[in-house]
Design a protein around this motif. Structure first.
Motif, mmCIF file in Angstrom:
data_model
loop_
_atom_site.group_PDB
_atom_site.id
_atom_site.type_symbol
_atom_site.label_atom_id
_atom_site.label_comp_id
_atom_site.label_asym_id
_atom_site.label_seq_id
_atom_site.Cartn_x
_atom_site.Cartn_y
_atom_site.Cartn_z
ATOM 1 N N GLU A 138 12.409 -4.786 -43.168
ATOM 2 C CA GLU A 138 11.879 -5.735 -44.144
ATOM 3 C C GLU A 138 10.437 -5.403 -44.522
ATOM 4 O OE1 GLU A 138 12.400 -9.482 -42.300
ATOM 5 O OE2 GLU A 138 14.578 -9.547 -42.603
ATOM 6 N N GLU A 139 9.631 -5.043 -43.537
ATOM 7 C CA GLU A 139 8.236 -4.707 -43.823
ATOM 8 C C GLU A 139 8.136 -3.453 -44.690
ATOM 9 O OE1 GLU A 139 6.275 -4.373 -40.090
ATOM 10 O OE2 GLU A 139 6.401 -6.523 -39.617
ATOM 11 N N GLY A 144 7.925 -1.144 -50.668
ATOM 12 C CA GLY A 144 8.598 -0.296 -51.639
ATOM 13 C C GLY A 144 9.052 1.041 -51.096
ATOM 14 N N ARG A 145 9.298 1.148 -49.787
ATOM 15 C CA ARG A 145 9.744 2.420 -49.217
ATOM 16 C C ARG A 145 10.792 2.183 -48.143
ATOM 17 N NH1 ARG A 145 7.407 2.839 -44.243
ATOM 18 N NH2 ARG A 145 5.439 1.744 -43.846
ATOM 19 N N ALA A 146 11.508 3.240 -47.810
ATOM 20 C CA ALA A 146 12.493 3.169 -46.740
ATOM 21 C C ALA A 146 11.782 3.053 -45.399
ATOM 22 C CB ALA A 146 13.370 4.419 -46.759
ATOM 23 N N PRO A 147 12.458 2.551 -44.373
ATOM 24 C CA PRO A 147 11.827 2.447 -43.052
ATOM 25 C C PRO A 147 11.599 3.821 -42.447
ATOM 26 C CG PRO A 147 14.154 1.950 -42.885
ATOM 27 C CD PRO A 147 13.848 2.059 -44.354
ATOM 28 N N GLU A 148 10.736 3.888 -41.451
ATOM 29 C CA GLU A 148 10.531 5.135 -40.734
ATOM 30 C C GLU A 148 11.758 5.448 -39.891
ATOM 31 O OE1 GLU A 148 6.946 5.470 -38.567
ATOM 32 O OE2 GLU A 148 5.694 4.585 -40.120
ATOM 33 N N LEU A 149 12.064 6.719 -39.822
ATOM 34 C CA LEU A 149 13.241 7.153 -39.070
ATOM 35 C C LEU A 149 13.198 6.688 -37.625
ATOM 36 C CD1 LEU A 149 15.831 8.756 -38.760
ATOM 37 C CD2 LEU A 149 14.479 10.840 -38.602
ATOM 38 N N LYS A 150 12.027 6.745 -37.014
ATOM 39 C CA LYS A 150 11.916 6.388 -35.602
ATOM 40 C C LYS A 150 12.155 4.903 -35.351
ATOM 41 C CE LYS A 150 6.864 5.917 -35.836
ATOM 42 N NZ LYS A 150 5.584 6.463 -35.329
ATOM 43 N N ALA A 246 12.154 9.725 -48.016
ATOM 44 C CA ALA A 246 13.398 9.030 -47.692
ATOM 45 C C ALA A 246 13.701 8.013 -48.787
ATOM 46 C CB ALA A 246 13.287 8.344 -46.340
ATOM 47 N N PRO A 247 14.919 8.036 -49.328
ATOM 48 C CA PRO A 247 15.248 7.129 -50.440
ATOM 49 C C PRO A 247 15.421 5.691 -49.979
ATOM 50 C CG PRO A 247 17.195 8.377 -49.785
ATOM 51 C CD PRO A 247 16.036 8.934 -48.989
ATOM 52 N N PHE A 266 24.166 3.038 -49.663
ATOM 53 C CA PHE A 266 23.270 2.249 -48.813
ATOM 54 C C PHE A 266 22.121 1.720 -49.644
ATOM 55 C CE2 PHE A 266 21.428 6.479 -48.744
ATOM 56 C CZ PHE A 266 20.057 6.252 -48.798
ATOM 57 N N ALA A 267 21.568 0.617 -49.203
ATOM 58 C CA ALA A 267 20.399 0.021 -49.856
ATOM 59 C C ALA A 267 19.615 -0.719 -48.788
ATOM 60 C CB ALA A 267 20.826 -0.923 -50.974
ATOM 61 N N TRP A 268 18.464 -0.160 -48.400
ATOM 62 C CA TRP A 268 17.660 -0.801 -47.359
ATOM 63 C C TRP A 268 17.219 -2.191 -47.791
ATOM 64 C CZ3 TRP A 268 18.072 1.077 -42.783
ATOM 65 C CH2 TRP A 268 18.215 2.456 -42.561
#
Length: 332
Positions: A138-139, A144-150, A246-247, A266-268
């Protein structure tokens, strides 16, 4: 500001101007996105220690309305997890202090605490960890970006794997083109309980997608730059880097290198299912691109249980007695 006694307990709730010595101080603000959940077990222990010592305990915050009420509710739930819910415990507090009103975020955290069984430690609980993961998503989406992979929980890489249901029936989803197994029952998200049907959505519309928790085979689709050319997406690896490109949304492709079929999206930021319910974050396999079959595990059945025993599935995924492995429809 007056303090009030919690009915049936030597516990008092009040604001910062109440005068008692025993005080719980929790360093969180009264805002919905604060993590009060991680402090609840320690707060419950503090209260119990005070009561066991023969004294009274004052739980206070600035107004004696939200944070203090949340802690008192957590204590009541811990004492009677099978008899109370967060809402019924709140009603008990309101008998003595009508102004008690935890903010919506704290009430959600109390629901999670209750769902976990009010444990002595929440930090290692999968429910808590999944909640943290959703907060990170959510953050990131808010920026306006995808979450961090980690920060993403790939459920099939966790030390403790989710268990199959104990009804003797489970679900297996395969790519329709190459028959590669994509997911089984523990990784399917049931969004039926949170369904909010749109006024324009026709009645009895089946879900067009099966929504899943993140799985390791999805990594190349979710984080394209995190997987080197030729790397095996199923290999056990640790990826700590952040993929700047990352999209936020995109397509899911079959992990079989010889197939690569488009099998979903997918849509974060989330998306609305055809049934009218919202799923956030949303990782969905298109039913038209996969085969969905129910499996029977005779060993999981109890003595005397009927072979027709079924499991409750999301809309459009109801189990039937006959399976057509070629269609993926009518099986669920």
């Amino acid at each position: 500001m007056a303090m009030n006694q919690v009915p049936g307990h030597n516990i008092y709730i009040g604001g910062k101007h109440s005068h008692l010595i025993n005080i719980i101080s929790i360093p969180v603000d009264d805002v919905e996105d604060e993590n009060l959940l991680e402090h609840l077990p320690a707060a419950v222990r503090f209260i119990q220690a005070g009561l066991d010592g023969g004294g009274g305990v004052l739980v206070h915050c600035a107004m004696g309305k939200s944070r203090s009420a949340t802690v008192c509710i957590a204590y009541l739930l811990h004492q009677q997890p099978g008899a109370l819910t967060p809402q019924s415990a709140l009603e008990i507090l309101r008998q003595a202090r009508p102004l008690c009103e935890p903010n919506d975020g704290f009430m959600k955290q109390l629901e999670l605490y209750h769902e976990m069984g009010c444990p002595d430690d929440v930090t290692e609980n999968p429910v808590y960890q999944r909640w943290l993961y959703h907060r990170d998503v959510e953050e990131s989406v808010a920026c306006g970006r995808a979450p961090e992979l980690k920060s993403v929980r790939f459920e099939d890489e966790l030390p403790v794997q989710p268990k199959e249901n104990n009804t003797g029936r489970s679900v297996e989803i395969k790519c329709r083109k190459c028959r590669r197994t994509l997911a089984t029952t523990p990784f399917i998200i049931n969004h039926e309980q949170n369904q909010q049907r749109s006024a324009r959505a026709p009645a009895n519309v089946e879900c067009a997608h099966v929504f899943l928790h993140p799985l390791k085979w999805m990594r190349p689709s979710l984080f394209p730059s995190s997987v080197q050319d030729g790397a095996d997406p199923d290999a056990d690896s640790t990826y700590d880097e952040y993929s700047a490109d990352a999209p936020l949304s995109g397509r899911l492709t079959c992990p079989n290198s010889g197939c690569g079929a488009n099998i979903g999206k997918f849509a974060w930021q989330g998306m609305q299912c055809s049934c009218g319910g919202w799923v956030v974050p949303a990782i969905g396999l298109a039913k038209a691109r996969v085969d969905i079959a129910s499996r029977t595990n005779l060993a999981a059945r109890g003595p005397g249980e009927s072979p027709a025993l079924g499991i409750r599935m999301p809309p459009g995924m109801r189990a039937s007695e006959t399976n057509d492995p070629g269609s993926g429809r009518g099986n669920l």
